[in-house]
Design an enzyme around this catalytic site. Structure first.
Site, mmCIF file in Angstrom:
data_model
loop_
_atom_site.group_PDB
_atom_site.id
_atom_site.type_symbol
_atom_site.label_atom_id
_atom_site.label_comp_id
_atom_site.label_asym_id
_atom_site.label_seq_id
_atom_site.Cartn_x
_atom_site.Cartn_y
_atom_site.Cartn_z
ATOM 1 N N HIS A 75 0.843 -1.202 0.000
ATOM 2 C CA HIS A 75 0.000 0.000 0.000
ATOM 3 C C HIS A 75 0.880 1.255 0.000
ATOM 4 O O HIS A 75 0.623 2.206 -0.742
ATOM 5 C CB HIS A 75 -0.886 0.058 1.253
ATOM 6 N N LYS A 83 -18.617 -6.315 8.305
ATOM 7 C CA LYS A 83 -17.361 -7.031 8.091
ATOM 8 C C LYS A 83 -16.564 -7.117 9.387
ATOM 9 O O LYS A 83 -16.574 -6.179 10.187
ATOM 10 C CB LYS A 83 -16.546 -6.287 7.021
ATOM 11 N N ARG A 85 -1.793 -6.105 -8.420
ATOM 12 C CA ARG A 85 -0.550 -6.833 -8.154
ATOM 13 C C ARG A 85 -0.305 -7.886 -9.231
ATOM 14 O O ARG A 85 0.772 -8.024 -9.759
ATOM 15 C CB ARG A 85 -0.614 -7.507 -6.784
ATOM 16 N N SER A 104 -2.878 -7.953 2.862
ATOM 17 C CA SER A 104 -3.248 -7.824 4.282
ATOM 18 C C SER A 104 -3.753 -9.159 4.813
ATOM 19 O O SER A 104 -3.507 -9.507 5.974
ATOM 20 C CB SER A 104 -4.334 -6.756 4.449
HETATM 21 O O1 PNS Z 1 -8.915 -3.286 0.530
HETATM 22 P P1 PNS Z 1 -10.155 -3.863 -0.089
HETATM 23 O O2 PNS Z 1 -10.914 -4.680 0.944
HETATM 24 O O3 PNS Z 1 -9.888 -4.640 -1.341
HETATM 25 O O4 PNS Z 1 -11.081 -2.599 -0.489
HETATM 26 C C1 PNS Z 1 -12.368 -2.785 -1.032
HETATM 27 C C2 PNS Z 1 -13.170 -1.469 -1.078
HETATM 28 C C3 PNS Z 1 -13.186 -0.812 0.290
HETATM 29 C C4 PNS Z 1 -12.499 -0.532 -2.059
HETATM 30 C C5 PNS Z 1 -14.591 -1.796 -1.575
HETATM 31 O O5 PNS Z 1 -15.097 -2.856 -0.810
HETATM 32 C C6 PNS Z 1 -15.563 -0.622 -1.486
HETATM 33 O O6 PNS Z 1 -15.390 0.388 -2.138
HETATM 34 N N1 PNS Z 1 -16.608 -0.762 -0.662
HETATM 35 C C7 PNS Z 1 -17.590 0.268 -0.433
HETATM 36 C C8 PNS Z 1 -18.981 -0.220 -0.827
HETATM 37 C C9 PNS Z 1 -19.216 -0.023 -2.308
HETATM 38 O O7 PNS Z 1 -19.167 1.077 -2.828
HETATM 39 N N2 PNS Z 1 -19.506 -1.125 -3.020
HETATM 40 C C10 PNS Z 1 -19.787 -1.087 -4.436
HETATM 41 C C11 PNS Z 1 -18.554 -1.168 -5.288
HETATM 42 S S1 PNS Z 1 -18.223 -2.824 -5.694
#
Ligand code: PNS
Length: 159
Positions: free
Chosen positions: A18, A42, A91, A129
């Site tokens: 990150h 979550k 990645r 992570s």
């Molecule tokens: O680090 P991560 O867990 O891969 O991040 C995922 C994240 C936080 C970017 C994604 O889950 C997110 O944007 N969630 C917010 C809810 C949302 O907008 N969902 C619709 C898009 S798929």
């Protein structure tokens, strides 16, 4: 016009991968908002307060970085922040399917937004992570994968 990018994620916890991406984003954007998702459904290893504390400590050397959090839809958060560009890391090819789906869904919700992808340095291609949490829970050495502050926090959490 000043350019802001939003880097959303769970950051549970922030890794060197990150940080590498954030460093790259700082050379491309005026402001990089690193925003941790707070999803009440979550289960996280680190609470939102802990994740934000680690983000702030690790990202202190980057004056262009703002640490924030959000809940709900990413597109609603973007609009509230008056930003339209999202940063995500790629990645390996295995990330592509999920990232492509997420970027496409987000764009269908708000056609004005863009997702930009950056690749981390090769040595972080396998850093995640999820793996960091698993290895920490079994006492493995993570010094090559996470910043010192995170290493300390992991040792405390999983001792
Ligand atoms: O680090 P991560 O867990 O891969 O991040 C995922 C994240 C936080 C970017 C994604 O889950 C997110 O944007 N969630 C917010 C809810 C949302 O907008 N969902 C619709 C898009 S798929």
């Amino acid at each position: 016009m000043p350019r802001t990018v939003i880097y959303p994620g769970s950051f549970d916890p922030i890794t060197n991968g990150h940080v590498d991406l954030i460093r790259r984003a700082c050379s491309l954007f005026d402001t990089v908002v690193v925003s941790a998702l707070n999803n009440s459904r979550k289960k996280y290893a680190f609470s939102l307060k802990e994740r934000l504390g680690l983000l702030r400590a690790v990202l202190k050397p980057f004056p262009q970085v703002e640490v924030d959090s959000f809940s709900g839809l990413l597109v609603d958060y973007l609009r509230a922040k008056k930003a339209s560009v999202v940063l995500r890391g790629l990645r390996a090819v295995s990330d592509l399917e999920y990232e492509f789906q997420m970027a496409s869904m987000n764009r269908s919700l708000w056609p004005r937004m863009e997702t930009v992808f950056l690749m981390p340095e090769e040595r972080y291609v396998y850093t995640s992570s999820t793996m960091v949490r698993e290895i920490a829970s079994m006492g493995g050495d993570l010094s090559a994968h996470v910043p010192a502050q995170v290493l300390h926090a992991l040792k405390k959490k999983f001792r």
